[in-house]
Design a protein around this motif. Structure first.
Motif, PDB file in Angstrom:
ATOM      1  N   ALA A 141      -6.541  18.567 -10.259  1.00 56.36           N
ATOM      2  CA  ALA A 141      -7.972  18.406  -9.662  1.00 56.36           C
ATOM      3  C   ALA A 141      -8.456  18.873 -10.334  1.00 56.36           C
ATOM      4  N   ILE A 142      -7.986  20.356 -10.334  1.00 56.54           N
ATOM      5  CA  ILE A 142      -9.246  21.182 -11.077  1.00 56.54           C
ATOM      6  C   ILE A 142      -9.605  20.492 -12.514  1.00 56.54           C
ATOM      7  N   SER A 186     -12.487  17.741 -11.584  1.00 54.46           N
ATOM      8  CA  SER A 186     -13.858  18.318 -10.806  1.00 54.46           C
ATOM      9  C   SER A 186     -14.745  19.965 -11.804  1.00 54.46           C
ATOM     10  N   LEU A 217     -15.861  16.623 -13.416  1.00 58.26           N
ATOM     11  CA  LEU A 217     -16.740  16.224 -12.737  1.00 58.26           C
ATOM     12  C   LEU A 217     -18.217  16.797 -12.347  1.00 58.26           C
ATOM     13  N   LEU A 218     -18.411  18.540 -13.107  1.00 53.90           N
ATOM     14  CA  LEU A 218     -19.235  18.971 -13.018  1.00 53.90           C
ATOM     15  C   LEU A 218     -20.108  19.041 -14.153  1.00 53.90           C
ATOM     16  N   GLN A 260     -12.997   9.401 -10.873  1.00 50.05           N
ATOM     17  CA  GLN A 260     -12.715  11.207 -11.306  1.00 50.05           C
ATOM     18  C   GLN A 260     -12.534  11.336  -9.390  1.00 50.05           C
ATOM     19  N   ILE A 261     -13.445  11.137  -8.861  1.00 51.37           N
ATOM     20  CA  ILE A 261     -13.500  11.960  -7.352  1.00 51.37           C
ATOM     21  C   ILE A 261     -12.338  11.745  -6.653  1.00 51.37           C
ATOM     22  N   ILE A 280      -9.312  13.334  -7.232  1.00 51.62           N
ATOM     23  CA  ILE A 280      -9.591  14.139  -6.598  1.00 51.62           C
ATOM     24  C   ILE A 280      -8.762  14.331  -6.013  1.00 51.62           C
ATOM     25  N   CYS A 281      -9.287  13.286  -4.500  1.00 56.28           N
ATOM     26  CA  CYS A 281      -9.171  13.097  -3.022  1.00 56.28           C
ATOM     27  C   CYS A 281      -7.780  13.088  -3.074  1.00 56.28           C
ATOM     28  N   GLN A 320      -5.838  16.040  -4.032  1.00 58.82           N
ATOM     29  CA  GLN A 320      -5.374  16.867  -2.435  1.00 58.82           C
ATOM     30  C   GLN A 320      -4.537  15.949  -1.632  1.00 58.82           C
TER      31      GLN A 320
END
Length: 276
Positions: free
Chosen positions: A99-100, A103, A106-107, A254-255, A258-259, A262
């Protein structure tokens, strides 16, 4: 004799979603396999150029296609590995790392898009593309990977020649007009990838670009006169919707990754807390 009442204590059990687990696992196994293939191609390409022993031969590492493949393959390998193994083994540490990674990626992508949007009118993107193409032209004969890449851009993708036009090939020692004195047969010419392809041409004429920039050459040079910078801008304008759709789709994936990671971590933690 008093009777002892026995009460059955019912506890709720939290089950991990098998659908979520194997969806995340399957997607990341595919990503991991693609990453291994890309990484293998990059390493093979570097070994063919003997770059591992002669790293000093490297001119511009950011524009070396083999290095780019190695870098992309390594990053994608880490993401696919942490995601697939973390989902399969229900490892919260690997899922958190996955997830990191997503993230941060993505950022970085959002930041790059925002920077490109802010600086689009200041010519920053155009300047970067110009510098990259200039480096490709300058080292055209020194790196076979860069040579194949610029040939593909000029001949197959954009049908262009040079940065702003054929004259930009003066930046290459082999194609510079002053190289006639050095005995270069390619002097005052352009690579074959600048030539227009004839419909009935079965075998590409590798010498079609010879002498086309000499003053005594016929006006009809049968080469692409448009520079690759302008051709790239025209291509982007013509395919803006498909490019934007692809970028948005990648961001959404990607979102979702991550979801999913998590949510799976939360289910694992909830199940472990019930055991204790």
């Amino acid at each position: 004799m008093p009777t002892v009442r026995k009460y059955r204590r019912e506890t709720e059990t939290t089950e991990i979603s098998c659908c979520l687990k194997f969806m995340l696992f399957t997607a990341n196994v595919l990503i991991w396999m693609i990453a291994v293939l890309v990484l293998a191609v990059g390493i093979w390409s570097w070994s063919e150029k003997d770059m591992f022993r002669n790293i000093t031969k490297l001119n511009f590492i950011a524009l070396d296609p083999a290095f780019v493949l190695i870098l992309l393959g390594a990053i994608t390998f880490l993401i696919g590995f942490t995601g697939s193994v973390g989902a399969l083994r229900e490892n919260t540490c690997l899922l958190g790392t996955y997830a990191i990674f997503l993230s941060v990626l993505l950022l970085a992508e959002i930041g790059f898009c925002a920077l490109a949007f802010v600086l689009k009118d200041k010519g920053w993107i155009k300047d970067q593309a110009t510098e990259g193409l200039r480096a490709f032209i300058k080292h055209y004969r020194e790196d076979p990977d860069q040579q194949n890449l610029i040939d593909w851009i000029q001949e197959d993708w954009l049908q262009c020649c040079g940065i702003d036009g054929p004259k930009d090939w003066d930046n290459n020692n082999y194609f510079n007009c002053s190289s006639v004195e050095k005995g270069s047969r390619e002097a005052c010419g352009v690579p074959f990838s600048c030539c227009r392809r004839h419909p009935q041409e079965l075998i590409k004429n590798k010498q079609c670009g010879y002498d086309v920039r000499k003053e005594d050459h016929p006006v009809d040079r049968n080469i692409h006169e448009r520079g690759c910078l302008r051709a790239g801008e025209d291509w982007l304008e013509a395919h803006l919707i498909s490019v934007a759709g692809t970028c948005i789709s990648m961001l959404i994936m990607q979102i979702l990754g991550i979801c999913f990671a998590q949510n799976l971590r939360a289910d694992i933690y909830a199940q472990k807390s019930k055991w204790h």
